[in-house]
Design a protein around this motif. Sequence first.
Motif, mmCIF file in Angstrom:
data_model
loop_
_atom_site.group_PDB
_atom_site.id
_atom_site.type_symbol
_atom_site.label_atom_id
_atom_site.label_comp_id
_atom_site.label_asym_id
_atom_site.label_seq_id
_atom_site.Cartn_x
_atom_site.Cartn_y
_atom_site.Cartn_z
ATOM 1 N N PRO A 31 -8.460 133.721 77.243
ATOM 2 C CA PRO A 31 -9.704 132.815 77.362
ATOM 3 C C PRO A 31 -9.577 132.264 78.016
ATOM 4 N N GLY A 32 -11.133 132.260 79.434
ATOM 5 C CA GLY A 32 -11.366 132.005 80.212
ATOM 6 C C GLY A 32 -11.696 130.019 79.759
ATOM 7 N N GLY A 33 -10.986 128.739 80.498
ATOM 8 C CA GLY A 33 -12.051 127.817 80.408
ATOM 9 C C GLY A 33 -10.365 126.875 79.805
ATOM 10 N N VAL A 34 -9.469 127.669 79.616
ATOM 11 C CA VAL A 34 -8.199 127.229 78.305
ATOM 12 C C VAL A 34 -7.073 126.108 79.010
ATOM 13 N N THR A 35 -7.091 125.431 79.024
ATOM 14 C CA THR A 35 -5.582 124.441 79.518
ATOM 15 C C THR A 35 -4.599 125.315 78.798
ATOM 16 N N TYR A 36 -3.264 126.217 79.877
ATOM 17 C CA TYR A 36 -1.572 126.850 79.380
ATOM 18 C C TYR A 36 -1.053 125.411 80.164
ATOM 19 N N THR A 37 0.280 125.180 78.515
ATOM 20 C CA THR A 37 1.662 124.513 79.189
ATOM 21 C C THR A 37 2.312 125.540 79.500
ATOM 22 N N CYS A 38 3.047 125.975 80.612
ATOM 23 C CA CYS A 38 4.035 126.745 80.147
ATOM 24 C C CYS A 38 5.502 126.457 80.624
ATOM 25 N N TYR A 68 14.090 136.104 81.495
ATOM 26 C CA TYR A 68 13.397 135.212 81.352
ATOM 27 C C TYR A 68 12.543 135.755 80.078
ATOM 28 N N ALA A 69 12.637 134.006 78.843
ATOM 29 C CA ALA A 69 12.315 134.048 78.170
ATOM 30 C C ALA A 69 10.691 132.900 78.277
ATOM 31 N N VAL A 70 9.612 133.533 78.920
ATOM 32 C CA VAL A 70 8.489 132.369 78.631
ATOM 33 C C VAL A 70 7.265 132.279 77.502
ATOM 34 N N ASN A 71 7.269 130.993 77.477
ATOM 35 C CA ASN A 71 6.192 130.809 76.672
ATOM 36 C C ASN A 71 5.108 130.010 76.701
ATOM 37 N N CYS A 72 3.895 130.446 77.099
ATOM 38 C CA CYS A 72 2.754 129.747 77.464
ATOM 39 C C CYS A 72 2.078 128.707 76.165
ATOM 40 N N THR A 73 0.987 127.667 75.812
ATOM 41 C CA THR A 73 0.888 127.300 74.676
ATOM 42 C C THR A 73 -0.320 126.458 74.817
ATOM 43 N N ALA A 74 -1.540 126.221 74.600
ATOM 44 C CA ALA A 74 -2.446 125.766 74.547
ATOM 45 C C ALA A 74 -2.966 125.106 73.427
ATOM 46 N N PRO A 75 -4.371 123.874 73.092
ATOM 47 C CA PRO A 75 -4.505 123.804 72.446
ATOM 48 C C PRO A 75 -5.140 124.527 70.854
ATOM 49 N N ARG A 92 -4.215 127.200 69.262
ATOM 50 C CA ARG A 92 -4.562 128.761 69.970
ATOM 51 C C ARG A 92 -3.144 129.515 69.891
ATOM 52 N N ALA A 93 -2.868 130.549 69.673
ATOM 53 C CA ALA A 93 -1.126 130.823 69.234
ATOM 54 C C ALA A 93 -0.485 130.726 70.456
ATOM 55 N N THR A 94 0.953 130.475 70.334
ATOM 56 C CA THR A 94 1.530 130.617 71.338
ATOM 57 C C THR A 94 1.660 131.728 72.570
ATOM 58 N N LEU A 95 1.203 131.991 73.752
ATOM 59 C CA LEU A 95 1.781 133.663 74.227
ATOM 60 C C LEU A 95 3.312 133.466 74.570
ATOM 61 N N THR A 96 4.771 134.529 74.411
ATOM 62 C CA THR A 96 6.315 134.605 74.511
ATOM 63 C C THR A 96 5.519 135.956 75.784
ATOM 64 N N SER A 97 6.522 135.943 76.824
ATOM 65 C CA SER A 97 6.589 136.835 77.516
ATOM 66 C C SER A 97 8.665 137.497 77.841
ATOM 67 N N ALA A 98 8.826 138.214 77.605
ATOM 68 C CA ALA A 98 10.054 138.521 78.911
ATOM 69 C C ALA A 98 10.176 139.289 79.696
ATOM 70 N N PRO A 99 9.837 138.491 80.954
ATOM 71 C CA PRO A 99 10.422 139.721 82.147
ATOM 72 C C PRO A 99 11.752 139.793 82.326
ATOM 73 N N LYS A 100 11.224 140.681 83.671
ATOM 74 C CA LYS A 100 12.767 140.155 84.320
ATOM 75 C C LYS A 100 12.962 140.227 85.883
ATOM 76 N N THR A 101 11.601 139.678 86.299
ATOM 77 C CA THR A 101 11.925 139.119 87.642
ATOM 78 C C THR A 101 10.406 138.291 87.567
ATOM 79 N N SER A 102 10.145 137.688 88.539
ATOM 80 C CA SER A 102 8.909 137.335 89.426
ATOM 81 C C SER A 102 8.681 137.366 90.338
ATOM 82 N N PRO A 103 7.090 137.540 89.954
ATOM 83 C CA PRO A 103 6.027 136.721 89.183
ATOM 84 C C PRO A 103 5.986 137.586 87.967
ATOM 85 N N LEU A 104 5.228 136.441 86.882
ATOM 86 C CA LEU A 104 4.564 137.393 85.804
ATOM 87 C C LEU A 104 3.163 137.271 86.260
ATOM 88 N N THR A 105 2.528 137.575 85.442
ATOM 89 C CA THR A 105 0.842 137.225 85.371
ATOM 90 C C THR A 105 0.334 138.523 83.647
#
Length: 93
Positions: free
Chosen positions: A61-68, A34-41, A43-56
């Motif tokens: 940073p605390g108090g930041v809203t991410y959209t994934c 899978y290709a996971v992308n999480c963005t926040a205003p 902030r750098a885009t977070l990317t990950s390549a998990p093989k299965t769910s769940p992913l932590t």
Amino acid sequence: LPGAPTFTSLTAGWYSLTLRFSPPTTGGGPITGYAVNCTAPNRATLTSAPKTSPLTLSWLPGGVTYTCTVAAKSALGTGPASAPRSARTLKLF
């Protein structure tokens, strides 16, 4: 190409996010990851390549809203992304 996975939950934790998703039900052959992308205003885009769910994702940073989003990968390529989900990380102070 595989279809879009179903994003079942995005849970905020202390300086972390846990993403849960289920595999797509259409086309593309066996899912290889899978290709996971999480963005926040501002902030750098977070990317990950998990093989299965769940992913932590930890040490965020605390108090930041991410959209994934999450997309499935197969030997034919990467399919479309899921519908986005958003969550705000928790912080102690």
